[in-house]
Design an enzyme around this catalytic site. Structure first.
Site, PDB file in Angstrom:
ATOM      1  N   ARG A 289       0.838  -1.209   0.000  1.00  0.00           N
ATOM      2  CA  ARG A 289       0.000   0.000   0.000  1.00  0.00           C
ATOM      3  C   ARG A 289       0.869   1.253   0.000  1.00  0.00           C
ATOM      4  NH1 ARG A 289      -0.932   4.849   2.547  1.00  0.00           N
ATOM      5  NH2 ARG A 289      -0.591   3.874   4.601  1.00  0.00           N
ATOM      6  N   ASP A 290       1.486   1.550   1.120  1.00  0.00           N
ATOM      7  CA  ASP A 290       2.302   2.759   1.223  1.00  0.00           C
ATOM      8  C   ASP A 290       3.494   2.710   0.273  1.00  0.00           C
ATOM      9  OD1 ASP A 290       2.847   5.276   2.361  1.00  0.00           O
ATOM     10  OD2 ASP A 290       4.270   4.407   3.763  1.00  0.00           O
TER      11      ASP A 290
ATOM     12  N   HIS B 157       6.945   4.781  12.419  1.00  0.00           N
ATOM     13  CA  HIS B 157       6.969   4.659  10.965  1.00  0.00           C
ATOM     14  C   HIS B 157       8.019   5.636  10.441  1.00  0.00           C
ATOM     15  CE1 HIS B 157       4.658   4.166   7.013  1.00  0.00           C
ATOM     16  NE2 HIS B 157       5.482   5.174   6.759  1.00  0.00           N
TER      17      HIS B 157
ATOM     18  N   HIS C 154      10.745   7.033   7.489  1.00  0.00           N
ATOM     19  CA  HIS C 154      11.268   7.091   6.121  1.00  0.00           C
ATOM     20  C   HIS C 154      12.767   7.358   6.223  1.00  0.00           C
ATOM     21  CE1 HIS C 154       7.522   7.408   3.496  1.00  0.00           C
ATOM     22  NE2 HIS C 154       7.075   7.165   4.718  1.00  0.00           N
TER      23      HIS C 154
ATOM     24  N   CYS D  72       5.717   9.803  -0.326  1.00  0.00           N
ATOM     25  CA  CYS D  72       4.418  10.400  -0.039  1.00  0.00           C
ATOM     26  C   CYS D  72       4.038  11.366  -1.148  1.00  0.00           C
ATOM     27  CB  CYS D  72       4.445  11.133   1.306  1.00  0.00           C
ATOM     28  SG  CYS D  72       2.892  11.954   1.711  1.00  0.00           S
TER      29      CYS D  72
ATOM     30  N   ASN E  80      10.132   4.298   2.532  1.00  0.00           N
ATOM     31  CA  ASN E  80      10.136   3.824   3.909  1.00  0.00           C
ATOM     32  C   ASN E  80      11.454   3.109   4.183  1.00  0.00           C
ATOM     33  OD1 ASN E  80       7.095   4.102   4.745  1.00  0.00           O
ATOM     34  ND2 ASN E  80       7.081   3.223   2.689  1.00  0.00           N
TER      35      ASN E  80
END
Length: 405
Positions: A42-43, A310, A312, A343, A352
């Protein structure tokens, strides 16, 4: 007595679980387990410009399910005009419900729902897929143990505060526990299904990012979260929350207020969100500022077991910040195989932290993850090739190079 709003969240039920935790890296037998949320499907994919075939996404999820990871972000029920890459998330959900990847342990598949409409679409797709009259979804994923590189084109108990992490291991030595097999995490012994589905929602830590990302203020964003949580809970669906740009904003800079992040996090927990992932969306976070943020969250009475981090890796600080998180009792971290990600609303933010790099780091500290690092590294090479992009995992590339030599 009515308690003022700004003080009420300090004494909510989760505060009684705020406890002193311990962490030891000196002995593998004393190491704790860390839970990794794999976000690549997803991300990791949402910002890719090239349209990714449905079969590739399903194959990515299938392969990830074979690594030992227990939580996988699988899609997003967002309007396709905003994130076109997620347009076939209903088909992915349908496939998971009809053909769950075979695993030896339960897996939670998470879908982002940015608003109540997104949740309604998720529930509709879920209900239709599980309806007795539903047509079986096509099995687009390979059943072979080693499928071809290219898929078809169609389609919380009390513990003491952690001590600083130290390790006597040679940093250049390959950890013996590269696959997680030295400390296998046993499958749950229950009659529960082999998978579950859950949802996530998000808000932001700065007004500028909130307006750019959701066209509303932080307060309005939190109000929009309430009916999502309420409806999800009425269906017994676990809810995960994200607080974006917690350690740096592309519009307001790196100095995001830790107390503001703590207040937003507490508000989400008050609503009934089960876990909040505090996100360094831009990768601006540093060890001192990560420590300051975690102290603010702890001071607010928020238990470490209610949090995830989370990171990056824009500035190469993700693993350093992870170790800071470990020292403050955090045991859940998000990552993306091959370092996929970025993003759409944060220019310059790279991917990430790579799951392979994170797992290598954790295993070198004696931490259990249950993840087979070699398999994860192979997936990083495969998906990077499928996307026509560089593999951003240094540990993954180094491990496979060593194994092939």
């Amino acid at each position: 007595m009515v308690m003022p709003r700004n003080l009420a969240w300090r004494t909510k039920p989760w505060s009684k679980f705020a406890c002193r935790r311990s962490f030891s890296a000196s002995s593998r037998s004393l190491a704790e387990e860390v839970r990794i949320i794999e976000v690549a499907a997803r991300d990791g994919l949402q910002n890719e410009k090239k349209t990714i075939p449905l079969a590739t996404k399903i194959e990515l999820i299938r392969r990830l399910a074979q690594t030992g990871v227990r939580d996988i972000e699988a899609g997003s029920f967002v309007a396709p005009k905003w994130v076109p890459q997620m347009a076939n998330s209903a088909e992915i959900l349908n496939h998971i419900l009809g053909h769950p990847p075979p695993t030896r342990h339960a897996i939670a598949y998470n879908f982002l729902v940015p608003n109540i409409k997104g949740l309604q679409n998720f529930l509709k797709a879920s209900d239709e897929a599980q309806s007795p009259n539903a047509e079986p979804s096509p099995n687009t994923a390979s059943n072979e143990p080693n499928p071809p590189p290219t898929p078809p084109s169609s389609p919380k108990p009390d513990q003491e505060e952690p001590a600083p992490i130290t390790s006597s291991q040679d940093p250049n030595e390959m950890p013996s526990d590269t696959s997680g097999r030295d400390h296998p995490i046993e499958p749950a012994k229950s009659s529960a299904p082999s998978f579950s589905t859950e949802v996530s929602l998000f808000t932001a830590a700065t007004e500028a990012f909130s307006r750019a990302n959701t066209n509303c203020t932080i307060a309005e964003s939190l109000e929009r979260c309430k009916p999502i949580v309420s409806l999800a809970k009425s269906r017994n669906i676990r809810v995960r929350g994200y607080v974006s740009v917690a350690l740096g904003c592309p519009y307001e800079g790196p100095d995001v207020s830790p107390s503001k992040v703590a207040e937003i996090t507490a508000t989400l927990l008050e609503m009934g969100v089960d876990e909040v992932s505090v996100a360094d969306t831009t990768g601006m976070g540093t060890a001192p500022r990560t420590q300051e943020l975690l102290k603010a969250l702890s001071a607010a009475g928020i238990a470490s077991q209610d949090l995830a981090l989370h990171f990056h890796d824009t500035y190469g600080q993700a693993l350093v910040n992870t170790v800071v998180g470990l020292e403050h009792g955090i045991r859940t971290f998000d990552s993306s195989v091959g370092g996929l990600g970025g993003c759409p609303y944060s220019k310059g933010a790279t991917g990430n932290v790579a799951t392979e790099d994170l797992v290598y780091c954790l295993h070198s500290l004696g931490v259990q993850t249950g993840i087979n690092l070699e398999r994860m590294a192979e997936i990083g090479v495969w998906i990077s090739s499928e996307l026509g992009r560089a593999n951003d995992s240094r540990a993954g590339k180094a491990l496979l190079a060593k194994l092939s030599s």
